[in-house]
Structure formats: structure tokens, C-alpha cells
Motif scaffolding. Structure first.
Motif, PDB file in Angstrom:
ATOM      1  N   LEU A  67       3.534 -21.649 -15.179  1.00 35.66           N
ATOM      2  CA  LEU A  67       4.671 -22.564 -15.210  1.00 35.66           C
ATOM      3  C   LEU A  67       4.938 -23.047 -16.635  1.00 35.66           C
ATOM      4  CD1 LEU A  67       6.712 -24.128 -13.357  1.00 35.66           C
ATOM      5  CD2 LEU A  67       5.090 -26.032 -13.466  1.00 35.66           C
ATOM      6  N   ALA A  68       6.174 -22.888 -17.069  1.00 36.24           N
ATOM      7  CA  ALA A  68       6.553 -23.300 -18.427  1.00 36.24           C
ATOM      8  C   ALA A  68       6.540 -24.825 -18.538  1.00 36.24           C
ATOM      9  CB  ALA A  68       7.939 -22.761 -18.774  1.00 36.24           C
ATOM     10  N   PRO A  69       6.226 -25.358 -19.734  1.00 32.36           N
ATOM     11  CA  PRO A  69       6.047 -26.811 -19.890  1.00 32.36           C
ATOM     12  C   PRO A  69       7.315 -27.642 -19.745  1.00 32.36           C
ATOM     13  CG  PRO A  69       5.898 -25.693 -22.013  1.00 32.36           C
ATOM     14  CD  PRO A  69       5.911 -24.618 -20.965  1.00 32.36           C
ATOM     15  N   HIS A  70       8.496 -27.015 -19.848  1.00 34.56           N
ATOM     16  CA  HIS A  70       9.708 -27.829 -19.775  1.00 34.56           C
ATOM     17  C   HIS A  70      10.095 -28.211 -18.349  1.00 34.56           C
ATOM     18  CE1 HIS A  70      11.270 -23.717 -19.244  1.00 34.56           C
ATOM     19  NE2 HIS A  70      12.262 -24.269 -18.580  1.00 34.56           N
ATOM     20  N   PHE A  71       9.474 -27.600 -17.331  1.00 33.28           N
ATOM     21  CA  PHE A  71       9.786 -27.954 -15.944  1.00 33.28           C
ATOM     22  C   PHE A  71       9.092 -29.265 -15.573  1.00 33.28           C
ATOM     23  CE2 PHE A  71      10.463 -23.298 -15.667  1.00 33.28           C
ATOM     24  CZ  PHE A  71      11.768 -23.311 -15.180  1.00 33.28           C
ATOM     25  N   THR A  72       9.841 -30.151 -14.938  1.00 28.98           N
ATOM     26  CA  THR A  72       9.250 -31.415 -14.483  1.00 28.98           C
ATOM     27  C   THR A  72       9.050 -31.444 -12.970  1.00 28.98           C
ATOM     28  OG1 THR A  72      11.412 -32.492 -14.194  1.00 28.98           O
ATOM     29  CG2 THR A  72      10.367 -32.635 -16.384  1.00 28.98           C
ATOM     30  N   ALA A  73       9.486 -30.394 -12.278  1.00 27.53           N
ATOM     31  CA  ALA A  73       9.332 -30.355 -10.823  1.00 27.53           C
ATOM     32  C   ALA A  73       9.280 -28.908 -10.352  1.00 27.53           C
ATOM     33  CB  ALA A  73      10.483 -31.090 -10.135  1.00 27.53           C
ATOM     34  N   VAL A  74       8.613 -28.716  -9.207  1.00 30.47           N
ATOM     35  CA  VAL A  74       8.497 -27.392  -8.588  1.00 30.47           C
ATOM     36  C   VAL A  74       8.821 -27.522  -7.107  1.00 30.47           C
ATOM     37  CG1 VAL A  74       6.987 -25.450  -8.026  1.00 30.47           C
ATOM     38  CG2 VAL A  74       6.698 -26.666 -10.199  1.00 30.47           C
ATOM     39  N   PHE A  75       9.711 -26.667  -6.628  1.00 28.89           N
ATOM     40  CA  PHE A  75       9.926 -26.526  -5.192  1.00 28.89           C
ATOM     41  C   PHE A  75       9.249 -25.231  -4.759  1.00 28.89           C
ATOM     42  CE2 PHE A  75      12.965 -24.599  -1.946  1.00 28.89           C
ATOM     43  CZ  PHE A  75      12.234 -25.085  -0.874  1.00 28.89           C
ATOM     44  N   SER A  76       8.202 -25.348  -3.966  1.00 27.79           N
ATOM     45  CA  SER A  76       7.458 -24.176  -3.488  1.00 27.79           C
ATOM     46  C   SER A  76       7.967 -23.782  -2.104  1.00 27.79           C
ATOM     47  CB  SER A  76       5.963 -24.498  -3.419  1.00 27.79           C
ATOM     48  OG  SER A  76       5.249 -23.452  -2.795  1.00 27.79           O
ATOM     49  N   ALA A  77       8.108 -22.484  -1.869  1.00 33.46           N
ATOM     50  CA  ALA A  77       8.684 -21.997  -0.614  1.00 33.46           C
ATOM     51  C   ALA A  77       7.760 -22.161   0.581  1.00 33.46           C
ATOM     52  CB  ALA A  77       9.087 -20.528  -0.748  1.00 33.46           C
ATOM     53  N   ASN A  78       6.498 -22.514   0.367  1.00 29.70           N
ATOM     54  CA  ASN A  78       5.647 -22.933   1.486  1.00 29.70           C
ATOM     55  C   ASN A  78       4.526 -23.824   0.971  1.00 29.70           C
ATOM     56  OD1 ASN A  78       3.723 -21.146   0.470  1.00 29.70           O
ATOM     57  ND2 ASN A  78       3.214 -20.272   2.462  1.00 29.70           N
ATOM     58  N   ASP A  79       3.834 -24.471   1.898  1.00 28.38           N
ATOM     59  CA  ASP A  79       2.807 -25.441   1.516  1.00 28.38           C
ATOM     60  C   ASP A  79       1.565 -24.782   0.926  1.00 28.38           C
ATOM     61  OD1 ASP A  79       4.484 -27.402   2.464  1.00 28.38           O
ATOM     62  OD2 ASP A  79       3.426 -27.672   4.375  1.00 28.38           O
ATOM     63  N   GLN A  80       1.195 -23.602   1.451  1.00 33.20           N
ATOM     64  CA  GLN A  80       0.006 -22.943   0.924  1.00 33.20           C
ATOM     65  C   GLN A  80       0.163 -22.602  -0.550  1.00 33.20           C
ATOM     66  OE1 GLN A  80       1.400 -22.190   3.859  1.00 33.20           O
ATOM     67  NE2 GLN A  80      -0.154 -21.731   5.414  1.00 33.20           N
ATOM     68  N   MET A  81       1.334 -22.100  -0.949  1.00 31.96           N
ATOM     69  CA  MET A  81       1.550 -21.812  -2.366  1.00 31.96           C
ATOM     70  C   MET A  81       1.600 -23.102  -3.178  1.00 31.96           C
ATOM     71  SD  MET A  81       4.116 -18.513  -2.536  1.00 31.96           S
ATOM     72  CE  MET A  81       5.558 -19.372  -1.894  1.00 31.96           C
ATOM     73  N   ALA A  82       2.135 -24.173  -2.593  1.00 39.12           N
ATOM     74  CA  ALA A  82       2.152 -25.456  -3.286  1.00 39.12           C
ATOM     75  C   ALA A  82       0.738 -25.930  -3.580  1.00 39.12           C
ATOM     76  CB  ALA A  82       2.894 -26.499  -2.439  1.00 39.12           C
ATOM     77  N   LEU A  83      -0.177 -25.703  -2.646  1.00 34.80           N
ATOM     78  CA  LEU A  83      -1.584 -26.060  -2.864  1.00 34.80           C
ATOM     79  C   LEU A  83      -2.143 -25.323  -4.077  1.00 34.80           C
ATOM     80  CD1 LEU A  83      -4.246 -27.398  -2.018  1.00 34.80           C
ATOM     81  CD2 LEU A  83      -4.610 -25.473  -0.449  1.00 34.80           C
TER      82      LEU A  83
END
Length: 336
Positions: free
Chosen positions: A237-253
């Protein structure tokens, strides 16, 4: 298309589409059953003649008997979403006093799908439900003459099927709007597999929300639904992003784990939203903001739609229940 081509490829779905009726109505006409209006019967017979449709003898004989059994085909890996849909549907079917015969398959080539369908039809099922994990499942079943109603649990809206699904586009749109509302303007998306219809709809919802607010939709990061793919995305993940929307919870983990190893705090440095609301989501560190899908409701919706097809000759409307955003501690306004 030539007349010869029509004769070669036409199936019961083509006849139903041309006549503007359900697959079950075509089956009733083929078997000379009652409860079909004369005008409807004429339309179906005209469509059969026009397409030079040759019905399957086995399929025609099966629809004349009632078994109170439904065939269910599941495809792909037993991930949380498809497995929960299966449980929700079987419970709804049991409450409606129907048995469910299940055929699970990892590969969805035409030969494997045909074998699964023939096995179910040999059990005299009254209808077939397909839980389609990816586009290949729809393509594999599309040319098979079932002779009984088919409902696909899929979110692409592809023509030729009665489809039921949770509104994946709306869920992703709402998740992204939540982050925008907190003040985030650089929102990355970790997408699911490219052949997944749900993943495609979630990309569309994320992109639409950003576009609506004049924000840039950067190329999504690519995952495969697994925590390990989320971990790899979090490392990249590049440093300029302040938020991430993950397409499922397992990947968010996985993303949360990776950011932690990089010394990036959640949500102080980066906010994260998942999708599904798996039972573990509220126990992540921090608890995960996510989009809840009501799979029990979806199972009931599939069953009620299926009963409409079995008992009524009218075409069923597609149903798309809306998922619900569940805010938790993994999202916050970006640093000033």
C-alpha cells in the motif's frame, strides 16, 4: 444466425425468452399440462417452431412428477459468503417442507456442470439453484437444457437467468461513502478475484462513489479473498492512501496485520472497511467497520422466488436486498 444454427443451439431458456414466459411454463406446454392460458400456449408453440427447439425427453418426463426436492449446485471454494448462502437457503427450504439435494464442485467446465445437472435431474428435482462464485459457472450451465426452473445466486444481472443476489454495488458504494464522509480523499480498494461477479460489482460501487465526489479511483490492488493476499496488499500500500476499502473481511484482516508490521496505526494513520461482517470482524484489533450481508434473508428470498416459479407461470422479478454498513473502530477521520 442460420436456421441450422438455431436448431443446434436452442434450449428451453431460448424458448422462454422468445415467448416472454418462465421456463416452467415452457415445460407445461411441452407436457400438455393444464393452467396455461391459450394465448400463452400459442406464443410458446410459435417460439418452439421458430427456434426448431428439440426438448430433452428426460427433462420432459421429469416435470410431470412432484418430488418436493430442489437441486442446489455450489461452485468454487467454500468461502464464508457462499457457505452462508447455502445454509440460509437450506433452512428456508426446510421451513417450506422441501428437501435439498446438493452438488458441490470446484471446477465449473461444461462437462462437470452437465454431470452435476444430470445427477440432480435423475433425483426428479423440481428446480435447480446455482450459487455461482464466478462467471464460468453461469457460462457452463447456460447451454444445458434443464427442463425445470433455474435460479442463479449471482450479481452480474446476466440475461437468460432468474437471478437473486444481495446488492453488491450498493454495499461497496455505501462503504466508500462512509470513508468519504469521514473526510478521506485517497481511498484504495483491495479487490477480489477478477472472475468473481461480486468482486466486480464491489469495484464498480467503490469507483462510482469516488467519481460522484470528484475523487480519483486508482488501480485496485488485487487479492483472492484470503488473508494472505490482504497481507501482501498491505505491504504494498502506497503511503499517500489514508483509507482502504477491502472487498471482504478476511483480506481486511491481512491488510491490518501488514500495516501493523509497518508501524502504521489503524485508524489513526489508515482507516479500513471490510465486507461481509464475518463473526470474527467485531473482534479484530481494532474491531472492523464492514458491510453486513444478511445471508439468511437471501436464502428466504431465493426460496420464495423459486416457489413463485414452480407454482406460477409469471416471470419473477429479480430481488436484490441491500446490505448494511456496520461502523466500528477501524475507521476515523484522517489526520489533519
Amino acid at each position: 444466425m442460420s436456421t441450422e444454427d438455431k436448431a443446434r443451439v436452442a434450449n428451453i431458456f431460448d424458448v422462454a425468452r422468445l415467448a416472454g414466459v418462465s421456463h416452467q411454463t415452457v415445460s407445461r406446454v411441452l407436457n400438455d399440462l393444464p393452467n396455461v392460458r391459450p394465448a400463452t400456449r400459442v406464443r410458446v408453440e410459435d417460439a418452439i417452431k421458430q427456434l426448431r427447439y428439440r426438448p430433452s425427453t428426460a427433462a420432459r418426463s421429469l416435470v410431470t412428477r412432484r418430488s418436493r426436492t430442489i437441486g442446489l449446485i455450489t461452485t468454487g471454494n467454500p468461502d464464508y459468503g457462499p457457505s452462508s448462502i447455502l445454509l440460509g437457503f437450506t433452512e428456508a427450504a426446510r421451513n417450506a417442507r422441501y428437501l435439498v439435494s446438493i452438488s458441490s464442485m470446484l471446477e465449473t467446465d461444461v462437462a462437470s456442470m452437465r454431470a452435476a445437472v444430470e445427477l440432480l435431474l435423475s433425483q426428479n428435482v423440481e428446480a435447480v439453484v446455482l450459487i455461482a462464485a464466478h462467471r464460468g459457472a453461469l457460462e457452463a450451465i447456460q447451454g444445458i437444457d434443464l427442463g425445470v426452473p433455474l435460479i442463479a445466486v449471482e450479481s452480474s444481472g446476466r440475461s437468460g437467468f432468474h437471478s437473486v443476489s444481495i446488492d453488491q454495488f450498493r454495499g461497496a458504494y455505501d462503504a466508500t461513502k462512509h470513508l468519504i464522509g469521514l473526510g478521506h480523499s485517497t481511498i484504495a480498494h483491495l479487490a477480489g478475484p477478477e472472475d468473481s461477479m461480486d468482486a466486480t460489482e464491489r469495484v464498480r460501487g467503490w469507483s462510482a462513489a469516488l467519481s460522484e465526489h470528484g475523487l480519483v479511483a486508482h488501480e485496485p490492488l488485487q487479492g483472492d479473498w484470503s488473508p494472505s493476499s490482504g497481507f501482501a496488499a498491505g505491504l504494498a500500500l502506497a503511503p499517500h492512501f489514508t483509507a482502504v476499502f477491502s472487498a471482504n473481511d478476511q483480506m481486511a484482516l491481512g491488510v491490518m496485520h501488514a500495516l501493523g508490521t509497518r508501524g502504521i496505526a489503524i485508524p489513526a494513520d489508515v482507516s479500513i472497511v471490510g465486507f461481509d461482517d464475518i463473526p470474527e470482524a467485531e473482534h479484530f484489533t481494532p474491531p472492523l467497520t464492514t458491510v453486513r450481508q444478511d445471508f439468511a434473508e437471501l436464502g428466504r428470498t431465493v426460496m420464495s422466488t423459486l416457489l413463485g416459479l414452480i407454482l406460477d407461470e409469471s416471470l419473477a422479478e429479480a430481488a436484490h436486498p441491500v446490505p448494511v454498513l456496520v461502523p466500528r473502530e477501524s475507521t476515523a477521520p484522517p489526520r489533519a
